[in-house]
Each structure stands twice: as structure tokens, then as C-alpha cells.
Design an enzyme around this catalytic site. Structure first.
Site, PDB file in Angstrom:
ATOM      1  N   GLN B 143      71.937  70.426 -84.218  1.00 19.19           N
ATOM      2  CA  GLN B 143      72.916  71.493 -84.416  1.00 19.19           C
ATOM      3  C   GLN B 143      72.984  71.852 -85.898  1.00 19.19           C
ATOM      4  O   GLN B 143      73.537  71.106 -86.695  1.00 19.19           O
ATOM      5  CB  GLN B 143      74.272  70.972 -83.924  1.00 19.19           C
ATOM      6  CG  GLN B 143      75.426  71.911 -84.039  1.00 19.19           C
ATOM      7  CD  GLN B 143      76.763  71.177 -83.875  1.00 19.19           C
ATOM      8  OE1 GLN B 143      76.861  69.979 -84.121  1.00 19.19           O
ATOM      9  NE2 GLN B 143      77.784  71.881 -83.448  1.00 19.19           N
ATOM     10  N   SER B 146      76.922  73.114 -89.777  1.00 15.83           N
ATOM     11  CA  SER B 146      77.634  72.853 -91.034  1.00 15.83           C
ATOM     12  C   SER B 146      76.779  73.158 -92.261  1.00 15.83           C
ATOM     13  O   SER B 146      75.557  72.990 -92.243  1.00 15.83           O
ATOM     14  CB  SER B 146      78.073  71.392 -91.100  1.00 15.83           C
ATOM     15  OG  SER B 146      78.909  71.077 -90.025  1.00 15.83           O
ATOM     16  N   SER B 178      72.915  65.791 -87.691  1.00 12.49           N
ATOM     17  CA  SER B 178      72.546  64.575 -86.961  1.00 12.49           C
ATOM     18  C   SER B 178      71.210  64.786 -86.273  1.00 12.49           C
ATOM     19  O   SER B 178      70.938  65.874 -85.753  1.00 12.49           O
ATOM     20  CB  SER B 178      73.604  64.230 -85.909  1.00 12.49           C
ATOM     21  OG  SER B 178      74.876  64.126 -86.500  1.00 12.49           O
ATOM     22  N   GLU B 261      80.852  70.277 -77.449  1.00 12.31           N
ATOM     23  CA  GLU B 261      80.924  69.191 -78.422  1.00 12.31           C
ATOM     24  C   GLU B 261      82.180  68.362 -78.189  1.00 12.31           C
ATOM     25  O   GLU B 261      82.156  67.147 -78.169  1.00 12.31           O
ATOM     26  CB  GLU B 261      80.941  69.760 -79.842  1.00 12.31           C
ATOM     27  CG  GLU B 261      81.113  68.708 -80.924  1.00 12.31           C
ATOM     28  CD  GLU B 261      80.728  69.202 -82.308  1.00 12.31           C
ATOM     29  OE1 GLU B 261      80.949  70.393 -82.599  1.00 12.31           O
ATOM     30  OE2 GLU B 261      80.212  68.397 -83.090  1.00 12.31           O
ATOM     31  N   GLU B 388      92.731  67.051 -88.386  1.00 12.04           N
ATOM     32  CA  GLU B 388      93.620  68.185 -88.686  1.00 12.04           C
ATOM     33  C   GLU B 388      93.213  69.421 -87.897  1.00 12.04           C
ATOM     34  O   GLU B 388      94.062  70.169 -87.418  1.00 12.04           O
ATOM     35  CB  GLU B 388      93.595  68.495 -90.195  1.00 12.04           C
ATOM     36  CG  GLU B 388      94.314  67.464 -91.050  1.00 12.04           C
ATOM     37  CD  GLU B 388      93.637  66.109 -91.048  1.00 12.04           C
ATOM     38  OE1 GLU B 388      92.389  66.064 -91.029  1.00 12.04           O
ATOM     39  OE2 GLU B 388      94.349  65.085 -91.035  1.00 12.04           O
TER      40      GLU B 388
END
Ligand SMILES: Cc1cc2nc3c(=O)[nH]c(=O)nc-3n(C[C@H](O)[C@H](O)[C@H](O)COP(=O)(O)OP(=O)(O)OC[C@H]3O[C@@H](n4cnc5c(N)ncnc54)[C@H](O)[C@@H]3O)c2cc1C
Lengths: 371, 415
Positions: B143, B146, B178, B261, B388
Site C-alpha cells: 500500500q 503514506s 510494509s 484496513e 486519535e
């Protein structure tokens, strides 16, 4: 001797400057993977330039005669920098054990070398289960017939155990737990380094195969000596923890100011803001409890043992919280090897459990409060 | 009672597994001092051993696929079995009784998250090209979402994709990827329209990881191993048919992945996870550490188990809803949140039972090994959306609470 506020400030500034110059992150990372885990040259400089090893050793034994307050300032700064050195084991554990023993001859023999930074030392208490409870000690000491003693058994989790010149050992005699001095080069003593969670604090397993040892203090006085050493050592550890926690808080707050997500600094999100404020609360409590306990120690106040137990528990918790949240505030980058956050996490966990862990020190506190 | 065909299916699965695998030792019922005491959540194997593990994972997936259990819910035209999610769950339950190779390297990201996204959004011949390969274990997927500047705020990805004829040219940097070092393909989010509001200028592409200009650099984690990577994209040419969804419509594609996910990450696992939350394992540990009658620790254990078991019930209920054909909603973030917290609490609980025994390796079974799990826990509160972000989802999307005020510049971006 007691330093006034401005002297303490000066002491802090000079130690911090020394740490920044001699123990930057790169140095720590290099040392934690080398043998020994400290730089002998820097250690000599700490002794010669700043006279750190002798700071809290009485003048009659070649030190500067300061107390736990001044030692606390130094330890806070060392904790901030994760300074790799035999300071903790030598000055806080071994030297304090010698002093607590009241054995003037042993003090006169060993402390001047420690104060000058020429001798490194450690205190071997815990065995395979890690406990510091004198009642659980199995290493035995037998009279050798010539006024000396021979030690048999194994110690574990001994800080700087492979390098210390002098090893003070708590062993069992017929009279009970007693303190002994063993020379590093004594025949029958072997030291095996252990892999540690916190690689900035070296530990070893020591095996005593009929090793010749000298009794320190009275035969059977080990329990009393240990109680005193543990109080002082846990306050020293608390100072180190408070310093590390403060550093984690500062790093987090700094990152929260500059890291932007969703078009604003993450520190402007209330969740992050409150997290940092929670860390601050912990750190303030930690510093107060560590410093106050140190002050009570120098006054020989009856409240000292309680304050020591509070400092131990409070600072252990504060550092763990600060080190965990420091990683979290940094997000993914905080989880990398290259980021220093994990070095503090490792130190925080390791310090939290060094003298037994929460289950043990909570009980000590309640015991001292008569609960 | 399951309907007959379910029983037949389970029996068929058992026959297959009996022929290809041994029964699993139960990691939750421990005999103290026996067996493997490794508690590594992330791989910390030396490269050769890791390569061997990946090889075994691929091989097991191939065998599984060859017998019709590689992609139970997948459409038959892509090599799937065309059965329901219930069959899938049933198979998982049966397989968990067997000792089979760990297929996490394929499953967690690729088959769990990227596969469903390709199925939903890719063009038919791309599905033909990649889906069978993925579910056969030939292609591992990662993936590529990020970036250094886009973590929680994924919609601010800056990797650029510029159209050149039939191709797109990609330039930028991805991070925390990853399994990228084992992957054949990656699903990348790129910016194709810098002028549009953030969510509306993103396009998704399937990037062959061997394309010229793709460079994967391992990133070492605080645990010591390197499961994730930085991925640099320099003038990487990707044909337009590798695009998923509409041009500038990549956010919808990303949401498919992110939804999956949360489901993947929130579900329980085997190995260290099962051991860390197992009453048998934890009570054996308390006996071994003489903390069995420590009242404070017993209280902590009880609280830990309440949360772990209630989270299990929550997952059971979600599975039942799924069987009824109802897709899980944002409330699944509760499970993701609890998963990280339960394991974190378990690791700290265990470390208090062990005391100093977890801070240095004395060679004693089942003691220092726990430090591996302890060091992995900070990641569980971060990966797949931080605590969060999960709480924001719950507060805003489930409870309908107002968002935190944002500057006008950022406003349209968060909508
Ligand atoms: C082990 C691991 C594996 C990963 N694997 C992958 C992968 O395969 N592919 C991939 O694309 N990504 C992957 N990631 C990345 C992961 O998704 C991000 O790390 C995560 O989304 C957080 O982003 P960040 O690291 O940039 O932190 P930031 O977004 O910078 O967050 C920093 C801190 O700010 C807080 N914060 C941010 N925004 C808000 C807000 N609005 N309100 C309150 N608090 C806020 C966060 O909670 C956090 O505490 C992985 C991460 C880890 C740790």
C-alpha cells in the site's frame, strides 16, 4: 555541604554542556553497540574536568562532600542525555553502599579511587529472579579460616558487571545478608554480558566460584545497608527518570509545534495538546518528587523513606508515560530505529523495573506509610 | 445450525487441511518452558530466513488456491470460489486448528486490503493480470499511501502523476510501506490535479514494483527488524490502464482500502497476539513468576481480560452482521482502537509480572522474549490510523459531533 540555587543552576549548566558535547545521540548509539558500553576517555574527563564521581563523596575520602540534591541534578542531566558511563553503578550504588555500611576502613580503601574516577564499581544484589529483596539472596559467604571470606553462587542483572573494578556483593552468612567487597581480578570470578532491553545500560551475570572477598561493615548488616542504599539509589534513579521524561516531553512539544497535518500544526488539535499537557503534569510531579526526596535525604528527615518510595513510583510512571506518548506524538517516524524515541522507551521500561517493578515499590510505599 | 452446504464445505476444508498440514499446537494453552517462546509481532529474522518465510507463505497460498481455498469469496472468472463471506469465516476458523505457514506477508495488506480494491475499481484486463496472481501467491501487493508529509492526513499526498500520452509519469516519495521489499505491485495514491481541493485531485495507480524508477529502501523499526520501507518513485511510467477509478477520483478508491484496513487490523491474530491475551498463557506466566496471588496484578489481569474478551465479542457480533450481508461501518474503529490498547496493556502487564526478568536476557524461557512484543506495541497505536484518528472517526461519523474548527484554507480539504 549544600549548594545554593545559583550553584545548582551552574552545576546543571556545566553538566548539560558536557553532555551535549560528549554524549550526543551519535555517541550514545555508538557506545551501546561497543564493548565496553562507555568511553573511558569521556569518563576520565567527567572526573578531571567536572569532578563528577566525587561530587557526593565526603571530603575525608577525597570527594567534594555534596549530597543527593547535587547528585540529583547531575543524574537528571545524564538521564536526559542517556549518558553511557559507569556513573550510576559506581557513584550511586557502590559508593552509597560503602557509606551506608559505616565501615571506615573499607571507605578509606575504596572511596578515594572512586572519587577520583580511577576506580569503577558496582553493587551485585539481584539473582536470577531479579529481586532486590535480601531475604531471597542465595549467594553464600563462608569464612576462609584466615579472617577472610569466600563467595559461592551467581548474581544477575549486575550493572556494568563486566567492567567494574570493584564489585560489592550482598551474600548470605550464618548471621544473615552481608556486604562483601570483591576485586575484579579475583580468581574464580567470571562475568558474562547479558543482552539488554536498554542497551545504554550494560548488565552482566557474575559467577562466584569460591571467590575471595572482604566483609564490608558488620556481619549480618546487609539488610540494613541495603534498605538505605535502595532508598538513596531509587531517589537517584528517580532523578535520572525525571530528566529523561523531561526530554521526551520537550521533544514531543517541539514536534507538535512544527508537524503539520490537515493544514495545521498537530499541536493545535486538542487531542495532541491535551496529551502533551498530560505529559507535562507527569513530568512536573516527577521532578518535584525526585527533588523533594533528595532534599529530605540531605536533612536526614524522618520522612525521607516515604518520600523516596513516592519518588520511585512517581518517576517510574512518569517516564514510562512520557516515553510511550513521545513515540505516539511522532507517529510513524517515532517507531523507527533511527529516531531516538525508542532509546528513551527502552530506558524508561528498564528503569521502571530495575529494582523490582511497580508491584514491589507500591508495597514498599504502603509499608512505610504503615498501611 | 449451519445449513448442509456449510457442513459439507467445512468437511471439505478439513479433508484438504488433513492432507496438507498438521494440527496446530494451541498457543493459548501453554506448557510453561516448552516450545517456541518467541513473541515477535514484527519479523526480526535475518534476511535469508525471512526470504524462506516469504517463500513458504507463497507456496502455502498456492496450495490453498489449488484446492479452492485461496480466494473463497472471489469471482470464479478470476480464480475465486464465488462463495460467501460466511464460507470465508468458516474456512478461517477451520484452518486456525492447523499448523500452516504464516501468510501475513501476502494477506494483511495485499489480499486483505489491496485485492478488494482492485476488484472494485480496476479495469477488467488488469484484474485478469493481477488478481489470479495475487491469490495464487505469485504477486505480493503493498500500500503506497503514506508520505513523509501525509500520514493521518492522507488526502495531502504530494507524489505527482502527470499524463504523457498513454502513460502517466510518477514522481515522489512514499514511506512506512510494509512488505514493499517483497512486493510485485503497489497501490499508489498520487496527485493529478494540484488545483483542485485536496480530496478531489488524487488518482490511484497500480504500480509494478519492478518498473524502472521504483526504488525500495528498507527502514529499520525500533524493534530492530525492517518490515517497512521508504519507496522512491522517479519518473516511473505507468500505463493509463493501470489507473484505478476515475482521474482525480482516487479518494473513493482509497476509502475502499481504508475500510478494509480497519477490518483487517482490528481482527484477532494467532501467535504472540493469541498468547498475550490468553487467560491460560497469562495465568501460567503468573505461576512461573510467583505473582499468582498478587492482588494488584490479579486486578490488572482481570481488567485486561474484560477488555480483550469484550473486544472478542464485538468482533463476533460484527462477523454475524457480515453473515447477514451487512457491511461493517465506521463503528469498526472501536475494534481497531481496542486491539492496539489490549495488546499494549497486556505487554505492560506481563512486564510487571516479570519485573527485571524482561530487561536483560538470562536465557530463561518465556521471559526476555516478551520484550519483542513490548517493543512492537507503540506501532499498534499508530498503524492503520492512529488512536486519535480512530476517535475522530467515532466522534464525527458515528456520533455526528462537529469537527474541530479549521482554517478556511484547510476547510474544504477535510470535508
Ligand atoms: C508499523 C507501521 C506500518 C505501516 N504500514 C503502512 C503501509 O503499508 N502503507 C502505508 O501507506 N502506510 C503505512 N503506515 C503508516 C501509517 O498509516 C501512518 O504512520 C499513520 O497513519 C500516522 O501518520 P504519521 O506517521 O504521518 O503521523 P501524523 O499523522 O504526523 O501524526 C502524528 C500525531 O498527531 C496526531 N494527529 C494527527 N492528526 C490529528 C487530528 N486530526 N486530530 C488529533 N490528532 C491528530 C496523531 O494521532 C499522532 O499522534 C505504517 C505505519 C507503521 C507504524
Amino acid at each position: 555541604m549544600t549548594a545554593d540555587d545559583s550553584e545548582l543552576k551552574e552545576l546543571r549548566a556545566s553538566v548539560r554542556e558536557f553532555m551535549e558535547a560528549k554524549s550526543p545521540e551519535e555517541a550514545v548509539r555508538k557506545l551501546m553497540e561497543s564493548e565496553p558500553h562507555f568511553d573511558t576517555e569521556v569518563w576520565a574527563q567527567a572526573a578531571d574536568q567536572l569532578r563528577l564521581p566525587g561530587l557526593a563523596i565526603p571530603e575525608e575520602y577525597g570527594g567534594d562532600g555534596f549530597g543527593l540534591v547535587e547528585l540529583g541534578v547531575v543524574l537528571e542531566e545524564m538521564g536526559r542525555a542517556l549518558f553511557c558511563a559507569p556513573f550510576f553503578a559506581t557513584v550511586l550504588l557502590a559508593a552509597q553502599a560503602l557509606l551506608a555500611s559505616g565501615d571506615k576502613e573499607a571507605c578509606a580503601r575504596h572511596l578515594p579511587g572512586i572519587a577520583a574516577g580511577r576506580t569503577t564499581a558496582t553493587l551485585a544484589v539481584a539473582e536470577d529472579n531479579g529481586s532486590w529483596d535480601p531475604a531471597l539472596i542465595t549467594v553464600r559467604a563462608l569464612p576462609d579460616g584466615n579472617g577472610g571470606w569466600r563467595l559461592k553462587g551467581r548474581k544477575c542483572f549486575v550493572i556494568d558487571g563486566t567492567t567494574a573494578d570493584l564489585v560489592l556483593v550482598v551474600a548470605r552468612t550464618v548471621a544473615g545478608p552481608s556486604l562483601f567487597a570483591v576485586d575484579r581480578s579475583a580468581t574464580g570470578l567470571s562475568a558474562e554480558p547479558l543482552e539488554t532491553l536498554d542497551a545504554t545500560r550494560a548488565m552482566a551475570r557474575l559467577t562466584f566460584d569460591s571467590v575471595s572477598a572482604t566483609l564490608v561493615g558488620a556481619d549480618g548488616a546487609g539488610g540494613r545497608i541495603m534498605a538505605r542504599v535502595l532508598d538513596i539509589a531509587s531517589v537517584g534513579l528517580a532523578a535520572e527518570q525525571a530528566g529523561g521524561a523531561r526530554r521526551c516531553l520537550e521533544t514531543s512539544a517541539e514536534y507538535a509545534r512544527v508537524r503539520h497535518q490537515f493544514g495545521r500544526p498537530i499541536g493545535s488539535f486538542q487531542a495532541v495538546k491535551h496529551k502533551c499537557a498530560d505529559m507535562l503534569v507527569q513530568v512536573e510531579l516527577a521532578e518535584a518528587s525526585a527533588r523533594e526526596a533528595a532534599r529530605l535525604a540531605t536533612e536526614d528527615a524522618p520522612d525521607f523513606p516515604v518520600a523516596a518510595a513516592v519518588a520511585h513510583a512517581c518517576c517510574s510512571r512518569a517516564y514510562m508515560v512520557a516515553a510511550m506518548e513521545n513515540i505516539h506524538v511522532h507517529g510513524g517516524i517515532g517507531f523507527t530505529w533511527e529516531h531516538p524515541a525508542h532509546l528513551y522507551f527502552r530506558r524508561a521500561k528498564s528503569s521502571q523495573l530495575l529494582f523490582g517493578g511497580p508491584a514491589v515499590y507500591h508495597e514498599r510505599l504502603l509499608d512505610r506509610l504503615g498501611i | 445450525m449451519e445449513p448442509d452446504d456449510m457442513q459439507d464445505f467445512a468437511a471439505e476444508a478439513r479433508r484438504f487441511l488433513d492432507a496438507h498440514a498438521a494440527k496446530a499446537p494451541d498457543r493459548t494453552a501453554v506448557t510453561w518452558g516448552e516450545g517456541d517462546d518467541s513473541m515477535a509481532y514484527f519479523s526480526s529474522l535475518p534476511p535469508e530466513e525471512e526470504a524462506e518465510q516469504v517463500r513458504r507463505a507463497r507456496e502455502w497460498q498456492r496450495i490453498r488456491h489449488g484446492h479452492g481455498f485461496g480466494w473463497i469469496t472471489g469471482p470464479p472468472e478470476y480464480g475465486g470460489r464465488g462463495l460467501t463471506a460466511v464460507h470465508d469465516l468458516l474456512y478461517d476458523a477451520v484452518e486456525s486448528e492447523y499448523d500452516v505457514p504464516d501468510t501475513g506477508v501476502l494477506g494483511v495488506v495485499g489480499l486483505g486490503m489491496i485485492g478488494p480494491t482492485i476488484l472494485a475499481h480496476a479495469q477488467p484486463h488488469i484484474k485478469d493480470r493481477w488478481l489470479p496472481a495475487m491469490y495464487r501467491g505469485d504477486a505480493i501487493a503493498c500500500q503506497l499511501f503514506s508520505e513523509p508529509g501525509a500520514g493521518s492526513d492522507l488526502a495531502s499526498v504530494a507524489t505527482r502523476a502527470v499524463r504523457e500520452g498513454e502513460d502517466w509519469v510518477l514522481n515522489g516519495q512514499k514511506v512506512w510501506t510494509s512488505v514493499a521489499h517483497h512486493s510485485e505491485i503497489g497501490l499508489a495514491l498520487t496527485r493529478t490535479n494540484p488545483g483542485a481541493p485536496k480530496h478531489r485531485g488524487i488518482t490511484a495507480f497500480l504500480v509494478p514494483m519492478d518498473a524502472p524508477g521504483v526504488e525500495v529502501r528498507p527502514l529499520r523499526q525500533m524493534t530492530g527488524g525492517a518490515d517497512f520501507n521508504e519507496v522512491f518513485l522517479t519518473d516511473v511510467r505507468v500505463p493509463d490502464d493501470h489507473r484505478l477509478g476515475e482521474v482525480d477520483g482516487g479518494w473513493t478508491v482509497a476509502l475502499t482500502t481504508l475500510m478494509n484496513e480497519r477490518n483487517t487490523v482490528g481482527s484477532e491474530g494467532a501467535g504472540p497476539v493469541a498468547a498475550a491475551l490468553s487467560p491460560d498463557h497469562l495465568s501460567a506466566l503468573m505461576r512461573a513468576t510467583w505473582t499468582w496471588d498478587d492482588r494488584a496484578l490479579r486486578g490488572r489481569l482481570a481488567e485486561l481480560l474484560v477488555d480483550a474478551m469484550a473486544t472478542g465479542y464485538l468482533n463476533d457480533r460484527a462477523r454475524r452482521t457480515l453473515r447477514a450481508g451487512i457491511a461493517p461501518g465506521p463503528e469498526r474503529s472501536v475494534a481497531k482502537l481496542m486491539y492496539g490498547q489490549n495488546l499494549t496493556r497486556a505487554a505492560h502487564f506481563v512486564s510487571e509480572c516479570l519485573g527485571p526478568r524482561i530487561i536483560a536476557d538470562t536465557g530463561r524461557w518465556g521471559t526476555y522474549a516478551w520484550s519483542e512484543l513490548l517493543l512492537a506495541t507503540p506501532a499498534l497505536r499508530i498503524l492503520g490510523g492512529t488512536e486519535e484518528i480512530m476517535k475522530n472517526i467515532l466522534a464525527e461519523r458515528v456520533l455526528g459531533l462537529p469537527k474541530e474548527p479549521v482554517t478556511t484554507m484547510a476547510k474544504e480539504v477535510r470535508s
